[in-house]
Design a protein around this motif. Structure first.
Motif, PDB file in Angstrom:
ATOM      1  N   ARG A   7     -42.511 -47.565  98.030  1.00  0.00           N
ATOM      2  CA  ARG A   7     -41.534 -46.901  97.165  1.00  0.00           C
ATOM      3  C   ARG A   7     -40.982 -45.656  97.839  1.00  0.00           C
ATOM      4  O   ARG A   7     -39.795 -45.364  97.749  1.00  0.00           O
ATOM      5  CB  ARG A   7     -42.178 -46.539  95.828  1.00  0.00           C
ATOM      6  CG  ARG A   7     -42.416 -47.721  94.905  1.00  0.00           C
ATOM      7  CD  ARG A   7     -42.626 -47.245  93.475  1.00  0.00           C
ATOM      8  NE  ARG A   7     -43.757 -46.332  93.373  1.00  0.00           N
ATOM      9  CZ  ARG A   7     -45.009 -46.712  93.167  1.00  0.00           C
ATOM     10  NH1 ARG A   7     -45.291 -47.997  93.035  1.00  0.00           N
ATOM     11  NH2 ARG A   7     -45.979 -45.812  93.082  1.00  0.00           N
ATOM     12  N   SER A   8     -41.847 -44.929  98.519  1.00  0.00           N
ATOM     13  CA  SER A   8     -41.411 -43.720  99.193  1.00  0.00           C
ATOM     14  C   SER A   8     -40.407 -44.041 100.296  1.00  0.00           C
ATOM     15  O   SER A   8     -39.410 -43.354 100.459  1.00  0.00           O
ATOM     16  CB  SER A   8     -42.617 -42.991  99.778  1.00  0.00           C
ATOM     17  OG  SER A   8     -42.215 -41.840 100.479  1.00  0.00           O
ATOM     18  N   LEU A   9     -40.660 -45.120 101.044  1.00  0.00           N
ATOM     19  CA  LEU A   9     -39.742 -45.521 102.097  1.00  0.00           C
ATOM     20  C   LEU A   9     -38.409 -45.960 101.505  1.00  0.00           C
ATOM     21  O   LEU A   9     -37.342 -45.614 102.023  1.00  0.00           O
ATOM     22  CB  LEU A   9     -40.358 -46.664 102.911  1.00  0.00           C
ATOM     23  CG  LEU A   9     -39.493 -47.214 104.044  1.00  0.00           C
ATOM     24  CD1 LEU A   9     -39.190 -46.122 105.060  1.00  0.00           C
ATOM     25  CD2 LEU A   9     -40.187 -48.402 104.719  1.00  0.00           C
ATOM     26  N   LYS A  10     -38.461 -46.689 100.416  1.00  0.00           N
ATOM     27  CA  LYS A  10     -37.233 -47.125  99.761  1.00  0.00           C
ATOM     28  C   LYS A  10     -36.426 -45.929  99.275  1.00  0.00           C
ATOM     29  O   LYS A  10     -35.203 -45.889  99.433  1.00  0.00           O
ATOM     30  CB  LYS A  10     -37.567 -48.036  98.580  1.00  0.00           C
ATOM     31  CG  LYS A  10     -36.352 -48.494  97.780  1.00  0.00           C
ATOM     32  CD  LYS A  10     -36.755 -49.359  96.612  1.00  0.00           C
ATOM     33  CE  LYS A  10     -35.539 -49.797  95.816  1.00  0.00           C
ATOM     34  NZ  LYS A  10     -34.807 -48.667  95.222  1.00  0.00           N
ATOM     35  N   GLU A  11     -37.135 -44.977  98.703  1.00  0.00           N
ATOM     36  CA  GLU A  11     -36.447 -43.783  98.215  1.00  0.00           C
ATOM     37  C   GLU A  11     -35.795 -42.997  99.356  1.00  0.00           C
ATOM     38  O   GLU A  11     -34.728 -42.416  99.190  1.00  0.00           O
ATOM     39  CB  GLU A  11     -37.432 -42.889  97.465  1.00  0.00           C
ATOM     40  CG  GLU A  11     -37.878 -43.485  96.132  1.00  0.00           C
ATOM     41  CD  GLU A  11     -39.004 -42.695  95.499  1.00  0.00           C
ATOM     42  OE1 GLU A  11     -39.433 -41.704  96.133  1.00  0.00           O
ATOM     43  OE2 GLU A  11     -39.450 -43.061  94.403  1.00  0.00           O
ATOM     44  N   LYS A  12     -36.447 -43.010 100.523  1.00  0.00           N
ATOM     45  CA  LYS A  12     -35.886 -42.305 101.664  1.00  0.00           C
ATOM     46  C   LYS A  12     -34.641 -43.005 102.208  1.00  0.00           C
ATOM     47  O   LYS A  12     -33.709 -42.371 102.684  1.00  0.00           O
ATOM     48  CB  LYS A  12     -36.931 -42.199 102.770  1.00  0.00           C
ATOM     49  CG  LYS A  12     -38.073 -41.234 102.461  1.00  0.00           C
ATOM     50  CD  LYS A  12     -39.086 -41.200 103.585  1.00  0.00           C
ATOM     51  CE  LYS A  12     -40.223 -40.235 103.277  1.00  0.00           C
ATOM     52  NZ  LYS A  12     -41.243 -40.224 104.360  1.00  0.00           N
ATOM     53  N   ALA A  14     -32.689 -45.181 100.452  1.00  0.00           N
ATOM     54  CA  ALA A  14     -31.654 -45.417  99.439  1.00  0.00           C
ATOM     55  C   ALA A  14     -30.590 -44.334  99.479  1.00  0.00           C
ATOM     56  O   ALA A  14     -30.887 -43.137  99.517  1.00  0.00           O
ATOM     57  CB  ALA A  14     -32.287 -45.477  98.055  1.00  0.00           C
ATOM     58  N   LEU A  15     -29.329 -44.763  99.469  1.00  0.00           N
ATOM     59  CA  LEU A  15     -28.216 -43.820  99.471  1.00  0.00           C
ATOM     60  C   LEU A  15     -28.031 -43.228  98.087  1.00  0.00           C
ATOM     61  O   LEU A  15     -28.180 -43.911  97.073  1.00  0.00           O
ATOM     62  CB  LEU A  15     -26.932 -44.536  99.906  1.00  0.00           C
ATOM     63  CG  LEU A  15     -26.899 -45.038 101.342  1.00  0.00           C
ATOM     64  CD1 LEU A  15     -25.691 -45.942 101.553  1.00  0.00           C
ATOM     65  CD2 LEU A  15     -26.854 -43.869 102.319  1.00  0.00           C
ATOM     66  N   LYS A  16     -27.694 -41.974  98.037  1.00  0.00           N
ATOM     67  CA  LYS A  16     -27.467 -41.287  96.762  1.00  0.00           C
ATOM     68  C   LYS A  16     -25.983 -41.182  96.425  1.00  0.00           C
ATOM     69  O   LYS A  16     -25.607 -41.142  95.270  1.00  0.00           O
ATOM     70  CB  LYS A  16     -28.086 -39.884  96.815  1.00  0.00           C
ATOM     71  CG  LYS A  16     -29.578 -39.862  97.108  1.00  0.00           C
ATOM     72  CD  LYS A  16     -30.366 -40.569  96.020  1.00  0.00           C
ATOM     73  CE  LYS A  16     -31.871 -40.375  96.213  1.00  0.00           C
ATOM     74  NZ  LYS A  16     -32.376 -41.012  97.451  1.00  0.00           N
ATOM     75  N   ASN A  17     -25.141 -41.137  97.443  1.00  0.00           N
ATOM     76  CA  ASN A  17     -23.698 -40.974  97.230  1.00  0.00           C
ATOM     77  C   ASN A  17     -23.076 -42.307  96.829  1.00  0.00           C
ATOM     78  O   ASN A  17     -23.111 -43.276  97.586  1.00  0.00           O
ATOM     79  CB  ASN A  17     -23.049 -40.442  98.511  1.00  0.00           C
ATOM     80  CG  ASN A  17     -21.599 -40.083  98.311  1.00  0.00           C
ATOM     81  OD1 ASN A  17     -20.772 -40.933  98.019  1.00  0.00           O
ATOM     82  ND2 ASN A  17     -21.278 -38.810  98.480  1.00  0.00           N
ATOM     83  N   SER A  18     -22.509 -42.362  95.642  1.00  0.00           N
ATOM     84  CA  SER A  18     -21.967 -43.621  95.137  1.00  0.00           C
ATOM     85  C   SER A  18     -20.780 -44.114  95.965  1.00  0.00           C
ATOM     86  O   SER A  18     -20.610 -45.323  96.159  1.00  0.00           O
ATOM     87  CB  SER A  18     -21.548 -43.475  93.675  1.00  0.00           C
ATOM     88  OG  SER A  18     -20.527 -42.493  93.539  1.00  0.00           O
ATOM     89  N   ALA A  23     -18.399 -47.995  99.750  1.00  0.00           N
ATOM     90  CA  ALA A  23     -17.761 -48.250 101.044  1.00  0.00           C
ATOM     91  C   ALA A  23     -18.556 -49.280 101.843  1.00  0.00           C
ATOM     92  O   ALA A  23     -17.984 -50.206 102.434  1.00  0.00           O
ATOM     93  CB  ALA A  23     -17.617 -46.953 101.833  1.00  0.00           C
ATOM     94  N   LEU A  24     -19.868 -49.137 101.872  1.00  0.00           N
ATOM     95  CA  LEU A  24     -20.703 -50.114 102.572  1.00  0.00           C
ATOM     96  C   LEU A  24     -20.584 -51.496 101.944  1.00  0.00           C
ATOM     97  O   LEU A  24     -20.587 -52.514 102.635  1.00  0.00           O
ATOM     98  CB  LEU A  24     -22.157 -49.655 102.566  1.00  0.00           C
ATOM     99  CG  LEU A  24     -22.501 -48.472 103.473  1.00  0.00           C
ATOM    100  CD1 LEU A  24     -23.960 -48.067 103.281  1.00  0.00           C
ATOM    101  CD2 LEU A  24     -22.227 -48.793 104.936  1.00  0.00           C
ATOM    102  N   SER A  25     -20.471 -51.520 100.624  1.00  0.00           N
ATOM    103  CA  SER A  25     -20.306 -52.789  99.916  1.00  0.00           C
ATOM    104  C   SER A  25     -19.004 -53.472 100.307  1.00  0.00           C
ATOM    105  O   SER A  25     -18.965 -54.680 100.572  1.00  0.00           O
ATOM    106  CB  SER A  25     -20.340 -52.528  98.406  1.00  0.00           C
ATOM    107  OG  SER A  25     -20.023 -53.696  97.686  1.00  0.00           O
ATOM    108  N   GLU A  26     -17.915 -52.698 100.351  1.00  0.00           N
ATOM    109  CA  GLU A  26     -16.621 -53.261 100.745  1.00  0.00           C
ATOM    110  C   GLU A  26     -16.643 -53.707 102.212  1.00  0.00           C
ATOM    111  O   GLU A  26     -16.057 -54.735 102.567  1.00  0.00           O
ATOM    112  CB  GLU A  26     -15.510 -52.242 100.511  1.00  0.00           C
ATOM    113  CG  GLU A  26     -15.167 -52.038  99.053  1.00  0.00           C
ATOM    114  CD  GLU A  26     -14.629 -53.285  98.389  1.00  0.00           C
ATOM    115  OE1 GLU A  26     -13.706 -53.920  98.936  1.00  0.00           O
ATOM    116  OE2 GLU A  26     -15.142 -53.644  97.311  1.00  0.00           O
ATOM    117  N   PHE A  27     -17.307 -52.941 103.046  1.00  0.00           N
ATOM    118  CA  PHE A  27     -17.432 -53.315 104.458  1.00  0.00           C
ATOM    119  C   PHE A  27     -18.153 -54.654 104.594  1.00  0.00           C
ATOM    120  O   PHE A  27     -17.674 -55.568 105.274  1.00  0.00           O
ATOM    121  CB  PHE A  27     -18.202 -52.233 105.213  1.00  0.00           C
ATOM    122  CG  PHE A  27     -18.595 -52.635 106.617  1.00  0.00           C
ATOM    123  CD1 PHE A  27     -17.709 -52.463 107.669  1.00  0.00           C
ATOM    124  CD2 PHE A  27     -19.835 -53.200 106.875  1.00  0.00           C
ATOM    125  CE1 PHE A  27     -18.055 -52.850 108.964  1.00  0.00           C
ATOM    126  CE2 PHE A  27     -20.195 -53.583 108.153  1.00  0.00           C
ATOM    127  CZ  PHE A  27     -19.302 -53.414 109.205  1.00  0.00           C
TER     128      PHE A  27
END
Length: 288
Positions: A7-12, A14-18, A23-27
């Motif tokens: 969980r800690s690695l995932k939290e690190k 994970a992007l916070k800026n929506s 943008a990554l999703s569209e890419f």
């Protein structure tokens, strides 16, 4: 590794800026569109028809759109097309400040997708034309990546072609995601869009390949310009390159406006509340 560490690695990670996430999703969505869609064209052309033709390209590109929307729809709305993003801005479904980021991500995704197709089929490209990367002629391969007009097509006719086809695309997309019209079951919208693409390519694809997407055309065209086909990709077809960029942007806004003016604003306000649920992020028409 413990669950807490995971969980800690995932939290690190994970992007916070929506906006970055969108943008990554569209890419990624546009990358999939081009890698699978242009891959269908490449397979058909480089095999000289032995492993595909117009119908496999039509269905394959449509399924590429479907998969791309499934991949990116829940994060960014799955626009994968600057014409869609612009129409969403004009109609108040997307903030204008997000538009340049969406378009840049889409262009980069298309460019990288084209590079992936070229890399996968590199040996086939070299074999097809004895190592020559040609834009026109019997061994042309540039049209695997971007659209080019038929020999008979004028720029005016081609411009009108792209305006109309993209207008129909956006008009239908707005209808598909209009919960107060004949609602498509949630989760099946990308399939409906895929069927729409098949209809458009089968009916309006003869003139120039039915691009309807500036990123789908310009991104791969830029790749071919730097990958060996040269600047002829911009001069071929009587300098055709700008038509599938400008015309779809106009057509998309036109189609969205037509749907809103002729259909959406006339919905009764007395319809059941459950038929007027607020769209969630998955749906193309609510990208605030």
């Amino acid at each position: 590794m413990s669950r807490k560490s995971k969980r800690s690695l995932k939290e690190k990670l994970a992007l916070k800026n929506s906006l970055v996430k969108e943008a990554l999703s569209e890419f990624l969505g546009t990358f999939i569109l081009i890698a699978l869609g242009c891959g269908c064209v490449g397979q058909a052309v480089l095999s000289r028809g032995a492993h595909g033709g117009p119908m496999t390209v039509s269905v394959g590109f449509a399924m590429a759109v479907t998969i791309a929307v499934y991949v990116s729809g829940g994060v960014s709305g799955g626009h994968i097309n600057p014409a869609v993003s612009l129409a969403m801005c004009v109609t108040g479904r997307l903030k204008w400040t997000k538009l340049p980021i969406y378009i840049l991500a889409q262009l980069l995704g298309a460019f990288v997708g084209a590079a992936a197709v070229f890399g996968i089929y590199y040996d086939a490209f070299m074999d097809y034309s004895n190592g020559n990367l040609e834009v026109t002629g019997p061994n042309a391969t540039a049209h695997i990546f971007a659209t080019y007009p038929a020999p008979y097509l004028s720029l005016i006719n081609g411009f009108a072609d792209q305006v109309m086809s993209t207008a129909v695309l956006l008009l239908a997309i707005f209808a598909i995601f209009d919960t107060r019209n004949n609602k498509v079951p949630k989760g099946l919208e990308p399939i409906a869009i895929g069927l729409l693409i098949i209809a458009l390519t089968c009916s309006l694809g003869m003139n120039s390949g039915c691009a309807m997407n500036p990123a789908r055309d310009l991104g791969p065209r830029l790749f071919t310009a730097v990958a060996g086909w040269g600047m002829e990709v911009f001069t071929a077809g009587n300098n055709w390159w700008w038509v599938p960029i400008v015309a779809p942007m106009l057509g998309g806004v036109l189609g969205a406006t037509i749907y809103i003016v002729l259909i959406e604003i006339h919905h009764s306000d007395t319809q059941p509340e459950e038929e007027n649920d607020v769209y969630d992020k998955y749906e193309l028409t609510n990208m605030e």
